[in-house]
Motif scaffolding. Structure first.
Motif, mmCIF file in Angstrom:
data_model
loop_
_atom_site.group_PDB
_atom_site.id
_atom_site.type_symbol
_atom_site.label_atom_id
_atom_site.label_comp_id
_atom_site.label_asym_id
_atom_site.label_seq_id
_atom_site.Cartn_x
_atom_site.Cartn_y
_atom_site.Cartn_z
ATOM 1 N N GLU A 39 0.609 -1.169 0.093
ATOM 2 C CA GLU A 39 0.038 0.054 0.032
ATOM 3 C C GLU A 39 0.788 1.236 0.091
ATOM 4 O O GLU A 39 0.219 2.258 -0.500
ATOM 5 C CB GLU A 39 -0.775 0.114 1.148
ATOM 6 C CG GLU A 39 -1.989 -1.247 1.373
ATOM 7 C CD GLU A 39 -3.054 -0.787 0.610
ATOM 8 O OE1 GLU A 39 -3.881 -1.737 0.501
ATOM 9 O OE2 GLU A 39 -3.427 0.526 0.110
ATOM 10 N N PHE A 40 1.838 1.165 0.368
ATOM 11 C CA PHE A 40 2.904 2.223 0.627
ATOM 12 C C PHE A 40 3.988 2.124 -0.061
ATOM 13 O O PHE A 40 4.972 2.857 -0.033
ATOM 14 C CB PHE A 40 3.386 2.285 2.121
ATOM 15 C CG PHE A 40 2.448 2.371 3.088
ATOM 16 C CD1 PHE A 40 1.897 1.182 3.655
ATOM 17 C CD2 PHE A 40 1.844 3.679 3.555
ATOM 18 C CE1 PHE A 40 0.681 1.482 4.550
ATOM 19 C CE2 PHE A 40 0.770 3.657 4.308
ATOM 20 C CZ PHE A 40 0.387 2.494 5.089
ATOM 21 N N PRO A 42 6.633 3.165 -2.415
ATOM 22 C CA PRO A 42 7.266 4.243 -2.966
ATOM 23 C C PRO A 42 6.972 4.493 -4.374
ATOM 24 O O PRO A 42 6.638 5.413 -4.986
ATOM 25 C CB PRO A 42 8.659 4.527 -2.575
ATOM 26 C CG PRO A 42 8.688 3.426 -1.364
ATOM 27 C CD PRO A 42 7.681 2.077 -1.753
ATOM 28 N N ALA A 45 3.829 5.799 -5.189
ATOM 29 C CA ALA A 45 3.304 7.111 -4.808
ATOM 30 C C ALA A 45 4.230 8.006 -5.604
ATOM 31 O O ALA A 45 3.746 9.123 -5.382
ATOM 32 C CB ALA A 45 3.630 7.193 -3.361
ATOM 33 N N GLU A 46 4.953 7.566 -6.461
ATOM 34 C CA GLU A 46 5.708 8.588 -7.259
ATOM 35 C C GLU A 46 4.777 9.391 -8.262
ATOM 36 O O GLU A 46 3.916 8.632 -8.948
ATOM 37 C CB GLU A 46 6.628 7.809 -8.005
ATOM 38 C CG GLU A 46 7.820 7.279 -6.981
ATOM 39 C CD GLU A 46 9.026 8.399 -6.801
ATOM 40 O OE1 GLU A 46 10.170 7.946 -6.274
ATOM 41 O OE2 GLU A 46 8.537 9.519 -6.888
ATOM 42 N N ARG B 230 8.849 11.164 -0.188
ATOM 43 C CA ARG B 230 9.661 9.512 -0.304
ATOM 44 C C ARG B 230 11.251 9.933 -0.105
ATOM 45 O O ARG B 230 11.737 9.248 0.818
ATOM 46 C CB ARG B 230 9.744 9.044 -1.577
ATOM 47 C CG ARG B 230 10.415 7.994 -1.679
ATOM 48 C CD ARG B 230 10.164 7.220 -3.137
ATOM 49 N NE ARG B 230 10.963 6.100 -3.509
ATOM 50 C CZ ARG B 230 12.029 5.959 -4.433
ATOM 51 N NH1 ARG B 230 12.048 6.769 -5.256
ATOM 52 N NH2 ARG B 230 12.495 4.876 -4.257
ATOM 53 N N PRO B 235 6.860 7.807 3.495
ATOM 54 C CA PRO B 235 5.947 6.516 3.362
ATOM 55 C C PRO B 235 6.259 5.412 3.989
ATOM 56 O O PRO B 235 5.509 4.788 4.883
ATOM 57 C CB PRO B 235 6.153 6.267 1.892
ATOM 58 C CG PRO B 235 6.594 7.588 1.221
ATOM 59 C CD PRO B 235 7.105 8.202 2.173
ATOM 60 N N TYR B 264 2.562 13.773 -0.599
ATOM 61 C CA TYR B 264 2.647 12.429 -0.709
ATOM 62 C C TYR B 264 1.062 12.026 -0.329
ATOM 63 O O TYR B 264 0.282 12.550 0.705
ATOM 64 C CB TYR B 264 3.201 11.777 0.571
ATOM 65 C CG TYR B 264 3.055 10.372 0.660
ATOM 66 C CD1 TYR B 264 2.432 9.855 2.036
ATOM 67 C CD2 TYR B 264 3.681 9.353 -0.422
ATOM 68 C CE1 TYR B 264 2.396 8.533 2.021
ATOM 69 C CE2 TYR B 264 3.239 8.039 -0.193
ATOM 70 C CZ TYR B 264 2.774 7.490 1.153
ATOM 71 O OH TYR B 264 2.443 5.963 1.223
ATOM 72 N N PRO B 267 -2.326 6.614 1.827
ATOM 73 C CA PRO B 267 -3.217 5.689 1.154
ATOM 74 C C PRO B 267 -4.361 5.648 2.440
ATOM 75 O O PRO B 267 -4.430 5.689 3.559
ATOM 76 C CB PRO B 267 -2.506 4.243 1.526
ATOM 77 C CG PRO B 267 -1.151 4.699 1.304
ATOM 78 C CD PRO B 267 -1.092 6.146 1.810
#
Lengths: 289, 393
Positions: A39-40, A42, A45-46, B230, B235, B264, B267
């Motif tokens: 879920e996290f 990286p 998330a980029e 990040r 995260p 960020y 979630p």
């Protein structure tokens, strides 16, 4: 340095040893931890601008004993020997990706102006005790403001589930029409269809354009003499609920909400502010004929 | 002492540890009676490098600040090409390194001003290492130049262009011994160098109970201060907190309190575990840290880590990443924090700190003693003045 400095290294070693023991005993749900970490991720998330760069980020490694370093050396040599061929292709692809992204971003901006996807309320907040106190207070105030609408049709637009259930339970004689997206509902409603419109926690979720459109839309959907009732967290109290609801994009002060209602033609505006929860409730009426 | 600080961005509202350090050094050295000038660009942010501030000269807190416009456009395609090559393990040719550096804060009028200032006898102090203002600026008059690199173990630190800059100047000033060791690993032989660090004023008085009531904060808090991105391993911290809450601890839930900014996207599985206060006043930052069980900083990219010292000033212990030499060194030297390298370690460490309040208090007090003795402003300025005198001689 103080002579009482703790040997934190030994504390860390102690904790490491305990963790190793528990890991060996199977106390940790390794598979679930791996799934949760996805879920996290990286990479996920980029922003696309980073992912659009074509490269070969995979590390060169080999876990084989003895020959591992040789394998890594060969892989590196092979990669470098092919770089003269691969690199120009990667650069061309990156340029294409960047050009595509620029167009996608431009289209996103156009879409944003045309329509905003309604962000769902974060129902997970309801479980926290402080959130429940806020919900109770909001239900009381909104129900009180709606007390006159027995038998009338009331549009509950964009109301979080726990608040909606509370209001419906408090006013059993009222006909409720529920919807998730208030802007869609108000646009689709027949003119003068409702005795009341409730916009609970809606204003902070709207873009500036939508905020300007919402009150006139509510006015059109109300019959003459109908009531608009709304509530929102007051920015001055620093309150946005006991945990972050990321759907609350931008706080709307009570004064701004009042001006918007006045501008849309509502009268008899009544503002009440709850100092405990930090929410305000505003009600007004469409003028009677 | 006649000092000239050169930094790509400068101002009260500029975000960045190195930039803040430059401003504090400049203002405090000016207050101590030294002649201090700052040469900087008109940019406010390091992403767009847009000329957001007007060029010209002003005086701010006793410091003469001269701003110059950025004259080189940021070439995103060139940067993307370099990033792609770096990630595939390829050597970046010098011409590409030069292109990359020039797309980060390059200003021709600022270079001319550096040349003119070097003739006045001023000592030129450049920070941080990665930007055109330092790489090209220090090359103007290297014998009069000192660099405060704020070095990180990242691919750009291996650019020959940047390494040459750091080797050719009169001296280097590091923030920690760990940073100096990293520089030695990267550069080999170092020019004359000293370790100085960053200074801190005593924290304002705090009242955790009053603050918690005012912000309606319940339960145990873990605080994070900084950019939610990040590069700072945010995260990872959020994943550890979520694993802690969902899978690894039998204790009541803990809330991650975040201060700062960042894009960020959290979630949905973690949203209820986090409360973001955004940018807050300095006073409130200390209040929030004092109201927390621990401050967590899992960043691997640190050259000093101001937030650790700030947490210790209010006697709040810290949890850091085991693979960050700078923060681990601070914890080991101070006795003020613990380090972790897995969600299981994080969970066990956090459980221990939540349960053992005596340990928490001892760690916090050790951290406070460490900061007040090593990193008070008088101690830091004395080290900085001695370093500049020795390196510029």
């Amino acid at each position: 340095m103080s002579s009482d400095v703790i040997d934190v290294g030994s504390i860390v070693a102690e904790i490491e040893s305990d963790v190793a023991r528990r890991r060996a005993a199977g106390d940790y749900p390794e598979a679930l931890l791996r799934r949760l970490s996805i879920e996290f991720d990286p990479a996920a998330a980029e922003p696309p601008e980073v992912l659009a760069t074509v490269g070969i980020p995979r590390p060169l490694m080999s876990a084989r004993p003895v020959v591992g370093p040789l394998i890594v050396f060969v892989k590196r040599a092979l990669r470098r020997s092919l770089a003269w061929y691969v690199q120009p292709i990667a650069e061309d692809q990156t340029r294409f990706n960047m050009a595509l992204l620029r167009d996608v971003r431009r289209m996103e901006r156009h879409l944003e102006r045309l329509r905003t996807v309604w962000p769902p309320a974060d129902d997970s907040l309801a479980a926290r005790p402080a959130a429940q106190q806020v919900v109770r207070s909001r239900v009381d105030r909104l129900s009180h403001a709606l007390g006159h609408t027995a038998g009338s049709a009331v549009l509950l637009a964009g109301t979080p589930a726990e608040v909606l259930d509370g209001i419906v339970g408090a006013l059993p004689s009222v006909l409720f029409d529920r919807c998730d997206d208030p802007l869609d509902a108000l646009d689709a409603a027949h003119p003068e269809a409702f005795g009341a419109v409730v916009l609970a926690g809606v204003l902070p979720r709207l873009s500036p354009r939508e905020l300007l459109d919402a009150m006139p839309s509510a006015f059109r959907a109300l019959r003459p003499g109908g009531a608009l009732v709304l509530d929102a967290p007051s920015p001055s109290s620093g309150s946005s609920g006991p945990a972050v609801d990321l759907a609350l994009r931008s706080p709307v002060p009570a004064q701004t909400a009042t001006l918007l209602c006045e501008g849309a033609g509502f009268e008899s505006l009544t503002l009440t502010e709850d100092g405990t929860t930090g929410w305000f409730t505003l009600s007004g009426r469409r003028p009677s004929l | 002492m006649n000092l000239c600080f050169v930094t790509p961005r400068y101002g009260d509202d500029v975000v960045g540890g190195a930039e803040r350090q430059a401003r504090e050094y400049a203002e405090r050295m000016a207050a101590a009676g030294n002649q201090v000038t700052v040469l900087t660009t008109c940019a406010k942010d390091h992403v767009s490098w847009a000329n957001a501030l007007p060029p010209g000269e002003s005086v701010h807190n006793g410091v003469t600040v001269r701003r110059f416009p950025i004259t080189q456009d940021r070439d995103m395609t060139a940067r993307a090409r370099v990033e792609g090559a770096l990630s595939s393990g390829l050597r970046i040719p010098r011409s590409a390194q030069d292109e990359w550096v020039r797309s980060s804060g390059d200003s021709e009028p600022l270079l001319e001003a550096i040349a003119a200032t070097s003739k006045t006898g001023a000592v030129l102090v450049f920070t941080p290492y990665l930007f055109a203002t330092t790489v090209r600026g220090a090359a103007v008059s290297p014998e009069r130049s000192i660099v405060i690199p704020c070095l990180h173990d990242e691919p750009y630190a291996r650019f020959e262009l940047i390494q040459e800059t750091m080797r050719d100047v009169a001296g280097l000033i590091f923030n920690t011994d760990a940073e100096a060791r990293l520089a030695r690993d990267l550069l080999g032989e170092l020019p004359p160098h000293r370790t100085v660090g960053f200074g801190f004023d005593p924290a304002p008085p705090t009242d955790a109970a009053v603050y918690r009531a005012s912000r309606r904060l319940e339960g145990d808090l873990v605080t994070y201060v900084g950019r939610r991105e990040r590069g700072k391993n945010f995260p990872l911290l959020l994943s550890y907190i979520t694993a802690y809450d969902r899978l690894l601890s039998a204790q009541p839930p803990v809330m991650l309190l975040t201060l700062g900014s960042g894009s960020y996207e959290v979630p949905s599985v973690a949203r209820h575990l986090m409360r973001d206060l955004g940018f807050v006043s300095t006073d409130e930052k200390f209040q929030a840290m004092s109201a927390s069980v621990v401050l967590a900083n899992l960043s691997l990219n640190e050259s000093f880590s101001h937030v650790l010292a700030e947490a210790w000033l209010v006697e709040t212990p810290v949890i850091v990443h085991a693979e960050c030499p700078v923060t681990v060194e601070h914890c080991a030297n101070s006795g003020g924090g613990l380090w972790v390298d897995s969600p299981e370690m994080f969970a066990a460490t956090l459980d221990r700190l939540r349960v053992d309040s005596a340990l928490r208090r001892r760690l916090g007090r050790c951290g406070r003693d460490y900061v007040t003795k090593q990193y008070s402003w008088p101690a830091v300025l004395a080290r900085f003045t001695a370093a500049v005198d020795e390196l510029a001689a």
